[in-house]
Design a protein around this motif. Structure first.
Motif, short mmCIF file in Angstrom:
data_model
loop_
_atom_site.label_atom_id
_atom_site.label_comp_id
_atom_site.label_asym_id
_atom_site.label_seq_id
_atom_site.Cartn_x
_atom_site.Cartn_y
_atom_site.Cartn_z
N THR A 51 1.42 -7.39 7.03
CA THR A 51 2.67 -7.44 7.80
C THR A 51 3.41 -8.76 7.58
OG1 THR A 51 1.81 -5.96 9.50
CG2 THR A 51 3.63 -7.38 10.14
N ASP A 52 2.67 -9.85 7.42
CA ASP A 52 3.29 -11.17 7.24
C ASP A 52 2.85 -11.78 5.92
OD1 ASP A 52 4.95 -13.22 7.95
OD2 ASP A 52 3.89 -13.76 9.80
N TRP A 53 2.91 -10.98 4.86
CA TRP A 53 2.40 -11.38 3.55
C TRP A 53 3.10 -12.63 3.01
CZ3 TRP A 53 -1.78 -10.44 0.79
CH2 TRP A 53 -1.79 -10.79 -0.57
N ALA A 54 4.40 -12.69 3.13
CA ALA A 54 5.14 -13.83 2.56
C ALA A 54 4.68 -15.13 3.21
CB ALA A 54 6.64 -13.62 2.74
N ARG A 55 4.52 -15.12 4.52
CA ARG A 55 4.07 -16.34 5.22
C ARG A 55 2.62 -16.66 4.85
NH1 ARG A 55 2.00 -17.41 10.64
NH2 ARG A 55 2.33 -19.63 11.08
N ALA A 56 1.79 -15.62 4.71
CA ALA A 56 0.40 -15.85 4.34
C ALA A 56 0.28 -16.57 3.01
CB ALA A 56 -0.36 -14.52 4.29
N THR A 57 1.09 -16.18 2.03
CA THR A 57 1.03 -16.83 0.72
C THR A 57 1.57 -18.25 0.78
OG1 THR A 57 3.18 -15.88 0.08
CG2 THR A 57 1.19 -14.64 -0.50
N ARG A 58 2.52 -18.51 1.68
CA ARG A 58 3.02 -19.88 1.83
C ARG A 58 1.97 -20.78 2.47
NH1 ARG A 58 7.73 -17.26 3.71
NH2 ARG A 58 7.25 -17.88 5.87
N LEU A 59 1.20 -20.23 3.41
CA LEU A 59 0.21 -21.02 4.13
C LEU A 59 -1.00 -21.37 3.28
CD1 LEU A 59 0.23 -19.20 7.60
CD2 LEU A 59 1.08 -21.50 7.10
N THR A 60 -1.27 -20.57 2.26
CA THR A 60 -2.44 -20.84 1.42
C THR A 60 -2.03 -20.76 -0.05
OG1 THR A 60 -4.67 -20.09 0.88
CG2 THR A 60 -3.21 -18.42 1.80
N SER A 61 -2.18 -19.63 -0.69
CA SER A 61 -1.70 -19.38 -2.06
C SER A 61 -1.70 -17.88 -2.26
CB SER A 61 -2.61 -20.06 -3.10
OG SER A 61 -3.88 -19.42 -3.13
N VAL A 62 -0.98 -17.43 -3.27
CA VAL A 62 -0.96 -16.00 -3.56
C VAL A 62 -2.37 -15.53 -3.91
CG1 VAL A 62 -0.09 -14.21 -5.10
CG2 VAL A 62 1.45 -16.00 -4.29
#
Length: 430
Positions: free
Chosen positions: A370-381
């Motif tokens: 649901t919040d994939w874009a934020r998840a990748t910003r918080l860690t890495s793709v």
């Protein structure tokens, strides 16, 4: 190369000996395989070189983490369809060297033509390098825990939700929320332990402090929580302070082997024992036994694997070991119960809740997606892809009964023989 998907499908079916259960789309845009099925997208021929240099699960995992392959459609269905070929293969067959099997030799030649004879691609950055030396030393365990848990508290909040509980929830039959189910799990543990006001509780592997806060707030317990993750400890201390519970809870960055301030009235170990390892499990059991007062209870909440026909052939899941839980080990339930008994515990109850973990994992995956874009910003793709694959694949493993999770209630029964456990099991009052 306009027929790459068809050639890949043919190679796969030659190796498997059965039709491929998913559709393939290759980097050249071609597609092959059954319609109306999940699509395995091979975005780059580099994925084939990863498989050539490391056939099987690890090669596939590296390709997934790097984004060289992906799935379109229902990820759970794709993993379920592929399970028997990747995770449920014959352990003896998995040890056959490709050059000794004519089918595999032919497949390797086919992959070489499609993928190119170039050096092996570097593993994705998120992979842990192969470790050497003795398993489960204090330093090695510290490094393993840091790899998994020190990836950012904000990332874990996104995945786990406000409860910040990173273990199997306890669901009602209805449509309850993840938060409801995690609260019910924590309360179940407290009731099984028979916690009361002023009781000393040791929470081994306390995570972000959720169990400690629940036990102190709802049951009046005095709690010591230990973790090897500094990020978890800092987060737990802040939430404890925000709730005004600092007089009831102490959070330490400490190895369970170094706790010396017993006796405790109760010990909770929720999702921690998977990190202990077979070589240390008796030491773990002995240590917890020594920290309990006579009549004290242990609640050991632990993932278990199914026993192998040949236990000597058991091998650790390569994807999990390299990307998720370095040095983590799962043991069959029977071995865990036997070791606790050998340490002197009386095992009073075992509750199997594997279906609950499948539902929990699906909830975590939904939060991540649901919040994939934020998840990748918080860690890495790459890291986000690791978490999505491991949680989705784990959900399928629980659903297929490849692995389970059990709450084991054990007591340091005094010489009088009076365990203090309620006469009617599952009536956890008193």
């Amino acid at each position: 190369m306009a027929d790459a998907a068809l050639r890949l499908t043919s190679l796969a079916e030659e190796v498997l000996g059965v039709p491929l259960p998913v559709r393939i789309r290759a980097w050249d845009g071609s597609e092959s395989g059954p319609p109306d099925m999940p699509v395995l997208v091979v975005r780059h021929r580099r994925a084939l070189r990863r498989l050539l240099w490391r056939p099987g699960e690890l090669g596939l995992a590296r390709a997934w983490v790097a984004g060289d392959i992906d799935v379109e459609g229902d990820l759970y269905r794709a993993l379920d369809l592929l399970s028997e070929f990747v995770w449920e293969r014959d352990p003896d067959a998995a040890t056959v060297h490709p050059l000794r099997d004519p089918r595999l030799r032919a497949a390797a030649r086919g992959l070489l033509k499609l993928g190119g004879a170039l050096p092996p691609p570097a593993p994705p950055a998120e992979e842990v390098r192969r470790r050497t030396g003795p398993l489960h030393t204090r330093r090695r365990d510290q490094e393993a825990i840091s790899h998994h848990y020190d990836v950012g508290n904000d990332f874990y909040e996104l995945v786990l939700g406000p409860s910040m509980v990173y273990s199997c929830a306890y669901w009602d039959e209805g449509e309850g929320t993840l938060e409801d189910a995690q609260r019910d799990k924590l309360d179940l543990v407290c009731r099984k332990l028979g916690l009361g006001k002023g009781d000393r509780l040791l929470d081994v592997g306390c995570g972000w402090g959720s169990m400690a806060r629940h036990a102190a707030r709802e049951y009046g317990a005095q709690v010591t929580g230990i973790t090897l993750s500094r990020e978890q400890a800092a987060y737990a201390r802040k939430r404890i302070a925000d709730e005004g519970l600092t007089d009831r809870i102490e959070i330490r960055v400490q190895d369970y082997r170094d706790v010396r301030d017993g006796p405790y009235d109760a010990i909770s170990s929720i999702g921690m024992a998977e990190h202990v390892g077979r070589v240390r499990y008796r030491q773990y059991a002995d240590q917890l036994m020594s920290l309990l007062r006579p009549g004290g209870r242990l609640l050991n909440h632990q993932i278990a694997r199914r026993p192998e026909k040949n236990e000597a052939a058991y091998h650790v899941d390569e994807f999990i070991d390299r990307y998720v839980f370095p040095d983590g080990e799962l043991a069959p339930l029977g071995r865990t119960v036997a070791t606790l008994e050998e340490a002197g515990f009386e095992v009073r109850d075992v509750e199997a809740i594997r279906e609950h973990y499948a539902r929990t994992l699906r909830a975590w995956v939904a939060n991540l997606e649901t919040d994939w874009a934020r998840a990748t910003r918080l860690t890495s793709v790459g890291r986000a892809r690791v978490w999505r694959l491991y949680m989705a694949a784990s959900a399928v493993s629980f659903e297929r009964n490849r692995i389970g999770v059990n709450q084991i209630l054990a007591v340091r029964t005094p010489v009088s023989g009076q365990s203090g456990v309620p006469a009617r099991l599952r009536d956890w009052r008193g």
